[in-house]
Design a protein around this motif. Structure first.
Motif, PDB file in Angstrom:
ATOM      1  N   VAL A 238       0.824  -1.209   0.000  1.00 13.96           N
ATOM      2  CA  VAL A 238       0.000   0.000   0.000  1.00 13.96           C
ATOM      3  C   VAL A 238       0.862   1.265   0.000  1.00 13.96           C
ATOM      4  CG1 VAL A 238      -1.772   1.273   1.282  1.00 13.96           C
ATOM      5  CG2 VAL A 238      -1.908  -1.224   1.110  1.00 13.96           C
ATOM      6  N   ASP A 239       1.924   1.266   0.807  1.00 17.40           N
ATOM      7  CA  ASP A 239       2.758   2.483   0.884  1.00 17.40           C
ATOM      8  C   ASP A 239       3.402   2.813  -0.455  1.00 17.40           C
ATOM      9  OD1 ASP A 239       2.283   2.962   3.590  1.00 17.40           O
ATOM     10  OD2 ASP A 239       3.796   1.475   4.172  1.00 17.40           O
ATOM     11  N   GLU A 253      -7.655  -0.953   1.714  1.00 11.93           N
ATOM     12  CA  GLU A 253      -7.343   0.239   2.505  1.00 11.93           C
ATOM     13  C   GLU A 253      -7.804   0.051   3.960  1.00 11.93           C
ATOM     14  OE1 GLU A 253      -6.202   3.427   1.124  1.00 11.93           O
ATOM     15  OE2 GLU A 253      -6.063   4.139   3.191  1.00 11.93           O
ATOM     16  N   LEU A 254      -9.022  -0.467   4.114  1.00 14.41           N
ATOM     17  CA  LEU A 254      -9.574  -0.680   5.451  1.00 14.41           C
ATOM     18  C   LEU A 254      -8.696  -1.665   6.230  1.00 14.41           C
ATOM     19  CD1 LEU A 254     -11.818  -0.347   7.571  1.00 14.41           C
ATOM     20  CD2 LEU A 254     -13.130  -2.106   6.348  1.00 14.41           C
ATOM     21  N   ALA A 255      -8.331  -2.773   5.583  1.00 14.66           N
ATOM     22  CA  ALA A 255      -7.501  -3.789   6.245  1.00 14.66           C
ATOM     23  C   ALA A 255      -6.144  -3.194   6.627  1.00 14.66           C
ATOM     24  CB  ALA A 255      -7.316  -5.003   5.331  1.00 14.66           C
ATOM     25  N   TYR A 256      -5.607  -2.371   5.730  1.00 12.73           N
ATOM     26  CA  TYR A 256      -4.314  -1.717   5.953  1.00 12.73           C
ATOM     27  C   TYR A 256      -4.385  -0.796   7.180  1.00 12.73           C
ATOM     28  CZ  TYR A 256      -0.653   1.768   4.878  1.00 12.73           C
ATOM     29  OH  TYR A 256       0.390   2.642   4.933  1.00 12.73           O
ATOM     30  N   GLU A 257      -5.475  -0.015   7.265  1.00 10.40           N
ATOM     31  CA  GLU A 257      -5.636   0.909   8.401  1.00 10.40           C
ATOM     32  C   GLU A 257      -5.830   0.127   9.708  1.00 10.40           C
ATOM     33  OE1 GLU A 257      -5.170   4.106   8.429  1.00 10.40           O
ATOM     34  OE2 GLU A 257      -4.937   4.312   6.252  1.00 10.40           O
ATOM     35  N   LEU A 258      -6.618  -0.943   9.644  1.00  8.23           N
ATOM     36  CA  LEU A 258      -6.848  -1.768  10.838  1.00  8.23           C
ATOM     37  C   LEU A 258      -5.530  -2.360  11.329  1.00  8.23           C
ATOM     38  CD1 LEU A 258     -10.145  -3.660   9.862  1.00  8.23           C
ATOM     39  CD2 LEU A 258      -9.871  -2.002  11.736  1.00  8.23           C
ATOM     40  N   LYS A 260      -2.559  -1.162  10.887  1.00  3.02           N
ATOM     41  CA  LYS A 260      -1.755  -0.097  11.485  1.00  3.02           C
ATOM     42  C   LYS A 260      -2.167   0.159  12.941  1.00  3.02           C
ATOM     43  CE  LYS A 260      -1.711   3.551   8.696  1.00  3.02           C
ATOM     44  NZ  LYS A 260      -1.358   4.717   7.881  1.00  3.02           N
ATOM     45  N   GLU A 261      -3.473  -0.071  13.213  1.00  7.30           N
ATOM     46  CA  GLU A 261      -3.989   0.122  14.580  1.00  7.30           C
ATOM     47  C   GLU A 261      -3.758  -1.115  15.442  1.00  7.30           C
ATOM     48  OE1 GLU A 261      -5.152   3.049  15.679  1.00  7.30           O
ATOM     49  OE2 GLU A 261      -4.727   3.852  13.678  1.00  7.30           O
ATOM     50  N   GLY A 262      -3.093  -2.108  14.915  1.00  9.90           N
ATOM     51  CA  GLY A 262      -2.721  -3.258  15.731  1.00  9.90           C
ATOM     52  C   GLY A 262      -3.547  -4.517  15.524  1.00  9.90           C
ATOM     53  N   VAL A 263      -4.546  -4.471  14.619  1.00  2.56           N
ATOM     54  CA  VAL A 263      -5.319  -5.684  14.339  1.00  2.56           C
ATOM     55  C   VAL A 263      -4.436  -6.625  13.512  1.00  2.56           C
ATOM     56  CG1 VAL A 263      -7.429  -6.620  13.286  1.00  2.56           C
ATOM     57  CG2 VAL A 263      -7.455  -4.322  14.308  1.00  2.56           C
ATOM     58  N   PRO A 264      -4.272  -7.882  13.950  1.00  2.11           N
ATOM     59  CA  PRO A 264      -3.387  -8.774  13.201  1.00  2.11           C
ATOM     60  C   PRO A 264      -4.021  -9.253  11.893  1.00  2.11           C
ATOM     61  CG  PRO A 264      -4.359  -9.939  15.073  1.00  2.11           C
ATOM     62  CD  PRO A 264      -4.874  -8.537  15.125  1.00  2.11           C
ATOM     63  N   LEU A 265      -3.609  -8.684  10.794  1.00  2.00           N
ATOM     64  CA  LEU A 265      -4.158  -9.045   9.479  1.00  2.00           C
ATOM     65  C   LEU A 265      -3.001  -9.217   8.503  1.00  2.00           C
ATOM     66  CD1 LEU A 265      -7.080  -6.465   9.155  1.00  2.00           C
ATOM     67  CD2 LEU A 265      -7.346  -8.932   9.400  1.00  2.00           C
ATOM     68  N   GLU A 266      -3.182 -10.117   7.531  1.00  2.00           N
ATOM     69  CA  GLU A 266      -2.153 -10.246   6.490  1.00  2.00           C
ATOM     70  C   GLU A 266      -2.276  -9.078   5.505  1.00  2.00           C
ATOM     71  OE1 GLU A 266      -2.737 -13.261   3.515  1.00  2.00           O
ATOM     72  OE2 GLU A 266      -4.840 -13.485   4.046  1.00  2.00           O
ATOM     73  N   ASP A 267      -1.214  -8.859   4.732  1.00  2.00           N
ATOM     74  CA  ASP A 267      -1.240  -7.807   3.707  1.00  2.00           C
ATOM     75  C   ASP A 267      -2.018  -8.276   2.481  1.00  2.00           C
ATOM     76  OD1 ASP A 267       0.278  -5.909   5.047  1.00  2.00           O
ATOM     77  OD2 ASP A 267       2.152  -6.898   4.469  1.00  2.00           O
ATOM     78  N   GLY A 268      -2.489  -7.326   1.683  1.00  3.60           N
ATOM     79  CA  GLY A 268      -3.054  -7.659   0.385  1.00  3.60           C
ATOM     80  C   GLY A 268      -4.430  -8.302   0.444  1.00  3.60           C
ATOM     81  N   ILE A 269      -5.264  -7.897   1.405  1.00  3.93           N
ATOM     82  CA  ILE A 269      -6.653  -8.382   1.425  1.00  3.93           C
ATOM     83  C   ILE A 269      -7.433  -7.632   0.350  1.00  3.93           C
ATOM     84  CG2 ILE A 269      -8.787  -8.289   2.799  1.00  3.93           C
ATOM     85  CD1 ILE A 269      -7.138  -9.222   5.169  1.00  3.93           C
ATOM     86  N   LEU A 270      -8.133  -8.390  -0.498  1.00  7.85           N
ATOM     87  CA  LEU A 270      -8.746  -7.783  -1.688  1.00  7.85           C
ATOM     88  C   LEU A 270     -10.265  -7.793  -1.675  1.00  7.85           C
ATOM     89  CD1 LEU A 270      -6.437  -9.385  -4.408  1.00  7.85           C
ATOM     90  CD2 LEU A 270      -6.323  -7.068  -3.495  1.00  7.85           C
ATOM     91  N   GLU A 273     -15.046 -10.725   1.692  1.00 10.12           N
ATOM     92  CA  GLU A 273     -15.053 -12.084   2.264  1.00 10.12           C
ATOM     93  C   GLU A 273     -13.721 -12.387   2.957  1.00 10.12           C
ATOM     94  OE1 GLU A 273     -15.971 -11.797  -1.259  1.00 10.12           O
ATOM     95  OE2 GLU A 273     -17.922 -11.332  -0.385  1.00 10.12           O
ATOM     96  N   GLU A 274     -12.618 -12.045   2.273  1.00  3.83           N
ATOM     97  CA  GLU A 274     -11.295 -12.289   2.855  1.00  3.83           C
ATOM     98  C   GLU A 274     -11.135 -11.550   4.178  1.00  3.83           C
ATOM     99  OE1 GLU A 274      -7.416 -12.145   0.428  1.00  3.83           O
ATOM    100  OE2 GLU A 274      -8.962 -11.483  -0.972  1.00  3.83           O
ATOM    101  N   LEU A 275     -11.619 -10.298   4.213  1.00  4.34           N
ATOM    102  CA  LEU A 275     -11.461  -9.486   5.424  1.00  4.34           C
ATOM    103  C   LEU A 275     -12.305 -10.070   6.554  1.00  4.34           C
ATOM    104  CD1 LEU A 275     -10.327  -7.029   6.876  1.00  4.34           C
ATOM    105  CD2 LEU A 275     -12.202  -5.669   5.949  1.00  4.34           C
TER     106      LEU A 275
END
Ligand code: ADP
Ligand code: MG
Length: 281
Positions: A238-239, A253-258, A260-270, A273-275
């Protein structure tokens, strides 16, 4: 097998002075090499002025390289004897559907291309039937193109390209002038042609939502290829995309922001459903 091969392509537009003489050049494509596999769906992203349209125009010899080479199949686009072959094999669809429609009746418009290259009449009508069916516009064949929505006109333009039986279709921001419904129809149609007819697709767009189902995404910036990978690989960065002044799909974008706030998520959620899956784990 590669259908399109671009090797060390450089393209420079001439710059003109006030008296009309050439006063210099400006480089729009700067040493680009890309191989595109037959049957693949490739999306090209990039900020305004990054060279996408200039690149697209090299794929059916509207523009010829300043340096480097472009091949469509075995044909070098610089070979004048191969011009008709190249134009038939690599069809272009542009942004404004109104500029691409010539005839007063839909089916005649679709017939125009094959007529022009001397396809026998009997075969033309079969091709028109098949092409209109492939883009879902058979019901409109006797209508005037003026009566159609933007999305429908764009699908007629695509049928016109299909009727040439191309190996490859290049679409330069085909949905930029359409409403969301028309955009969706056009993108769905292009995906169907890719899957069902094995047509190679090069889709230039600036709508991120339109590229998540591509096989491959190429990102251009200042005439260069700066990223090249699967949608998941590209949208994991994203950067980097923001550095090239590109957005990411809303869900990414939403997954990326989450994250950053510390929610453990993988990169590149599209996708949503994945989110949802990732959040519920
Ligand atoms: P994109 O499609 O990504 O917006 P273009 O390929 O249209 O980018 O443009 C790439 C660069 O070439 C830009 O700097 C643009 O100003 C320049 N350019 C495009 N078309 C012409 C032209 N006909 N004459 C001179 N410069 C051009
Ligand atoms: Mg453009």
């Amino acid at each position: 097998m590669n259908l399109i091969k671009i090797a060390k392509l450089i393209f420079e537009y001439a710059k003109y002075g006030e008296d009309g003489s050439v006063v210099g050049t400006s480089r729009a494509i700067d040493n680009v090499s890309i191989d595109i596999e037959k049957g693949s769906f490739v999306a090209v992203l990039g900020h305004n002025g990054s060279g996408k349209s200039t690149l697209a125009k090299h794929l059916n010899a509207i523009l010829l390289p300043t340096e480097g080479t472009v091949w469509i199949g075995e044909d070098d686009t610089k070979n004048p004897d191969a011009l008709w072959d190249i134009r038939q094999r690599a069809g272009m669809v542009f942004q404004n559907p109104d500029n691409q429609i010539i005839a007063n009746v839909v089916e005649e418009d679709v017939a125009f291309g094959p007529e022009n290259i001397g396809v026998p009449t009997r075969d033309i009508w079969r091709r028109v039937d098949e092409s209109l069916k492939a883009v879902g516009m058979t019901a409109f064949r006797k209508k005037s193109p003026n009566k159609l929505s933007g999305g429908q006109k764009q699908r007629v333009a695509i049928a016109g390209v299909m009727a040439m039986k191309p190996d490859c279709i290049i679409l330069d921001e085909p949905t930029a002038m359409l409403d969301p419904h028309g955009r969706e129809d056009v993108i769905r149609t292009v995906h169907e042609l890719n899957k069902q007819e094995n047509i190679t697709v090069v889709l230039i767009t600036h709508y991120m939502e339109e590229v998540i189902d591509a096989d491959r995404i190429i990102v251009m910036d200042e005439g260069k290829v700066v990223m090249d990978g699967t949608p998941k690989e590209i949208f994991s960065k994203v950067d980097q995309l923001k550095k090239y002044r590109l957005d990411v799909p809303q869900v990414t974008e939403l997954a990326y922001e989450l994250k950053k706030e510390g929610v453990p998520l993988e990169d590149g959620i599209l996708t949503i459903e994945e989110l949802v899956d990732a959040l519920c784990q």
